[in-house]
Design a protein around this motif. Structure first.
Motif, PDB file in Angstrom:
ATOM      1  N   ARG A 225      26.805  36.677  34.562  1.00 46.87           N
ATOM      2  CA  ARG A 225      26.235  37.861  35.226  1.00 46.87           C
ATOM      3  C   ARG A 225      25.390  38.672  34.253  1.00 46.87           C
ATOM      4  N   GLN A 226      25.862  38.844  33.047  1.00 42.61           N
ATOM      5  CA  GLN A 226      25.123  39.636  32.066  1.00 42.61           C
ATOM      6  C   GLN A 226      23.840  38.948  31.633  1.00 42.61           C
ATOM      7  N   LEU A 227      23.853  37.609  31.603  1.00 44.41           N
ATOM      8  CA  LEU A 227      22.655  36.871  31.204  1.00 44.41           C
ATOM      9  C   LEU A 227      21.593  36.834  32.299  1.00 44.41           C
ATOM     10  N   LEU A 228      22.028  36.679  33.549  1.00 44.15           N
ATOM     11  CA  LEU A 228      21.075  36.487  34.647  1.00 44.15           C
ATOM     12  C   LEU A 228      20.678  37.774  35.360  1.00 44.15           C
ATOM     13  N   GLU A 229      21.521  38.766  35.315  1.00 44.26           N
ATOM     14  CA  GLU A 229      21.265  39.985  36.095  1.00 44.26           C
ATOM     15  C   GLU A 229      19.938  40.649  35.761  1.00 44.26           C
ATOM     16  N   PRO A 230      19.529  40.761  34.477  1.00 45.72           N
ATOM     17  CA  PRO A 230      18.222  41.396  34.203  1.00 45.72           C
ATOM     18  C   PRO A 230      17.064  40.677  34.880  1.00 45.72           C
ATOM     19  N   TYR A 231      17.094  39.341  34.880  1.00 47.88           N
ATOM     20  CA  TYR A 231      16.006  38.581  35.501  1.00 47.88           C
ATOM     21  C   TYR A 231      16.025  38.730  37.022  1.00 47.88           C
ATOM     22  N   ILE A 232      17.217  38.680  37.600  1.00 47.65           N
ATOM     23  CA  ILE A 232      17.321  38.831  39.059  1.00 47.65           C
ATOM     24  C   ILE A 232      16.836  40.207  39.486  1.00 47.65           C
ATOM     25  N   GLU A 233      17.280  41.231  38.778  1.00 52.48           N
ATOM     26  CA  GLU A 233      16.888  42.598  39.130  1.00 52.48           C
ATOM     27  C   GLU A 233      15.395  42.829  38.921  1.00 52.48           C
ATOM     28  N   PHE A 234      14.793  42.097  37.995  1.00 57.18           N
ATOM     29  CA  PHE A 234      13.359  42.240  37.753  1.00 57.18           C
ATOM     30  C   PHE A 234      12.539  41.519  38.818  1.00 57.18           C
ATOM     31  N   PHE A 235      12.827  40.236  39.013  1.00 58.75           N
ATOM     32  CA  PHE A 235      11.973  39.419  39.882  1.00 58.75           C
ATOM     33  C   PHE A 235      12.170  39.717  41.359  1.00 58.75           C
ATOM     34  N   ARG A 236      13.348  40.189  41.761  1.00 53.97           N
ATOM     35  CA  ARG A 236      13.549  40.400  43.191  1.00 53.97           C
ATOM     36  C   ARG A 236      12.724  41.552  43.738  1.00 53.97           C
ATOM     37  N   PHE A 237      12.180  42.381  42.854  1.00 47.98           N
ATOM     38  CA  PHE A 237      11.335  43.486  43.312  1.00 47.98           C
ATOM     39  C   PHE A 237       9.852  43.124  43.334  1.00 47.98           C
ATOM     40  N   ILE A 238       9.517  41.938  42.892  1.00 50.92           N
ATOM     41  CA  ILE A 238       8.121  41.484  42.928  1.00 50.92           C
ATOM     42  C   ILE A 238       7.926  40.663  44.198  1.00 50.92           C
ATOM     43  N   PRO A 239       7.060  41.088  45.102  1.00 50.57           N
ATOM     44  CA  PRO A 239       6.903  40.353  46.366  1.00 50.57           C
ATOM     45  C   PRO A 239       6.269  38.993  46.141  1.00 50.57           C
ATOM     46  N   PRO A 240       6.606  38.008  46.961  1.00 50.46           N
ATOM     47  CA  PRO A 240       6.036  36.664  46.801  1.00 50.46           C
ATOM     48  C   PRO A 240       4.519  36.638  46.897  1.00 50.46           C
ATOM     49  N   VAL A 241       3.936  37.543  47.687  1.00 44.26           N
ATOM     50  CA  VAL A 241       2.485  37.539  47.841  1.00 44.26           C
ATOM     51  C   VAL A 241       1.793  37.784  46.505  1.00 44.26           C
ATOM     52  N   ALA A 242       2.481  38.439  45.562  1.00 47.51           N
ATOM     53  CA  ALA A 242       1.885  38.685  44.251  1.00 47.51           C
ATOM     54  C   ALA A 242       1.709  37.399  43.461  1.00 47.51           C
ATOM     55  N   PHE A 243       2.481  36.368  43.807  1.00 47.20           N
ATOM     56  CA  PHE A 243       2.429  35.107  43.079  1.00 47.20           C
ATOM     57  C   PHE A 243       1.593  34.046  43.792  1.00 47.20           C
ATOM     58  N   VAL A 244       0.964  34.399  44.908  1.00 45.72           N
ATOM     59  CA  VAL A 244       0.223  33.395  45.679  1.00 45.72           C
ATOM     60  C   VAL A 244      -0.866  32.751  44.833  1.00 45.72           C
ATOM     61  N   THR A 245      -1.679  33.556  44.162  1.00 49.12           N
ATOM     62  CA  THR A 245      -2.778  33.015  43.355  1.00 49.12           C
ATOM     63  C   THR A 245      -2.250  32.154  42.216  1.00 49.12           C
ATOM     64  N   LEU A 246      -1.218  32.644  41.523  1.00 47.71           N
ATOM     65  CA  LEU A 246      -0.646  31.871  40.420  1.00 47.71           C
ATOM     66  C   LEU A 246      -0.035  30.564  40.914  1.00 47.71           C
ATOM     67  N   ALA A 247       0.607  30.615  42.068  1.00 53.57           N
ATOM     68  CA  ALA A 247       1.220  29.404  42.617  1.00 53.57           C
ATOM     69  C   ALA A 247       0.173  28.341  42.900  1.00 53.57           C
ATOM     70  N   VAL A 248      -0.966  28.764  43.428  1.00 58.30           N
ATOM     71  CA  VAL A 248      -2.038  27.805  43.717  1.00 58.30           C
ATOM     72  C   VAL A 248      -2.636  27.262  42.432  1.00 58.30           C
ATOM     73  N   VAL A 249      -2.843  28.145  41.436  1.00 57.00           N
ATOM     74  CA  VAL A 249      -3.427  27.713  40.162  1.00 57.00           C
ATOM     75  C   VAL A 249      -2.494  26.765  39.434  1.00 57.00           C
ATOM     76  N   TRP A 250      -1.190  27.082  39.430  1.00 53.84           N
ATOM     77  CA  TRP A 250      -0.234  26.270  38.681  1.00 53.84           C
ATOM     78  C   TRP A 250       0.178  24.994  39.415  1.00 53.84           C
ATOM     79  N   LEU A 251       0.305  25.081  40.751  1.00 51.79           N
ATOM     80  CA  LEU A 251       0.908  23.990  41.510  1.00 51.79           C
ATOM     81  C   LEU A 251      -0.065  23.274  42.438  1.00 51.79           C
TER      82      LEU A 251
END
Length: 276
Positions: A113-139
């Motif tokens: 919990r202590q190792l993963l919680e910072p990442y979960i709390e950070f990324f869950r507030f970033i909407p998926p639409v923010a990663f659309v461009t990166l997802a297309v570029v990377w994948l």
């Protein structure tokens, strides 16, 4: 000595069962009637709004139905439903499969919990639409970026709900199981998991809803077919009625999939408190 029996006569029991059955049937008919009334009222309001603002802004129910027939006749609607459903179900399914075990680990093991919680709390507030461009570029522009975005939407919701369920287990139950000699694995299987199943189911349902929210943004950028793509490309043709068809189809699909999930959970997990 006289022995008095209080057993209910068979005809009385039969009448009681019939009354319960008829009562349940009447309740079901009443619920169905309320659904029908609600739908008719909604259609009436929709028609009034369409009449007020005109077809250039709001397509009427009849225009939307005609557009649905048009899109269905050439296969556009069916192909869009299949493509979007496939992406949603794969991404959501992966989110549940990954999120539930991770949530169990987070809820049970403090170090995880202590190792993963910072990442979960950070990324869950970033909407998926923010990663659309990166997802297309990377994948690339295939199916992978769309599935990954839906997975990203689902996994955090399932993880958080599962971990909340684990941490809400009564401490006295855990101590009682440990005092009886249960191993950590047995405690997980016999105590923690049964108490957590309703939380996992709730997380899965919430993740399903968010997956439908994400599919539109995922298909807008890199999809030739799909309900999100249909809604977006309809703008180029000035077809408001097509937009309405896409939106309503998404809503109907969401209702159907959620109901199917609830029914399956009720049949398979009813002993854990899962309810339809």
């Amino acid at each position: 000595m006289t022995i008095t029996t209080t057993e209910t006569p068979a005809p009385a029991r039969t009448r009681a069962r019939l009354r319960r059955t008829s009562g349940a049937g009447a309740q079901g008919l009443r619920t169905l009637g309320l659904y029908v009334v609600a739908i008719l009222v909604g259609l009436g309001v929709w028609q009034l709004v369409a009449m007020k603002y005109g077809p250039s802004l709001v397509a009427s129910p009849s225009q939307t139905l005609s557009a649905a027939r048009e899109l269905a006749s050439d296969g556009t609607l069916g192909n869009s439903v299949i493509a979007s459903s496939r992406r949603i179900l794969i991404g959501w399914g992966l989110g549940v499969v990954v999120g539930a075990p991770v949530g169990l680990l987070i809820g049970q093991i403090r170090l995880v919990r202590q190792l993963l919680e910072p990442y979960i709390e950070f990324f869950r507030f970033i909407p998926p639409v923010a990663f659309v461009t990166l997802a297309v570029v990377w994948l690339g522009i295939g199916e992978t970026p769309k599935v990954v975005l839906i997975f990203y939407t689902a996994v955090f919701i399932v993880t958080l709900n599962t971990s909340a369920g684990v941490m809400s287990v009564n401490e006295s139950k855990l101590r009682a199981a440990a005092s009886l000699g249960a191993s950590r694995r047995q405690i997980l299987q016999r105590v923690v998991l049964p108490s957590t199943v309703p939380y996992i189911l709730t997380g899965a349902r919430l993740a399903m809803g968010n997956s439908f929210l994400t599919i539109v943004s995922a298909e807008i950028v890199a999809a030739q077919v799909g309900l999100g793509s249909l809604i977006w490309t309809s703008r180029s043709y000035g077809r408001i009625d097509w937009v309405f068809v896409g939106i309503i189809t998404l809503g109907i699909l969401g209702l159907v999939y959620d109901r199917i999930l609830r029914l399956i959970a009720m049949r398979v997990l009813h002993k854990y408190g899962a309810k339809a």
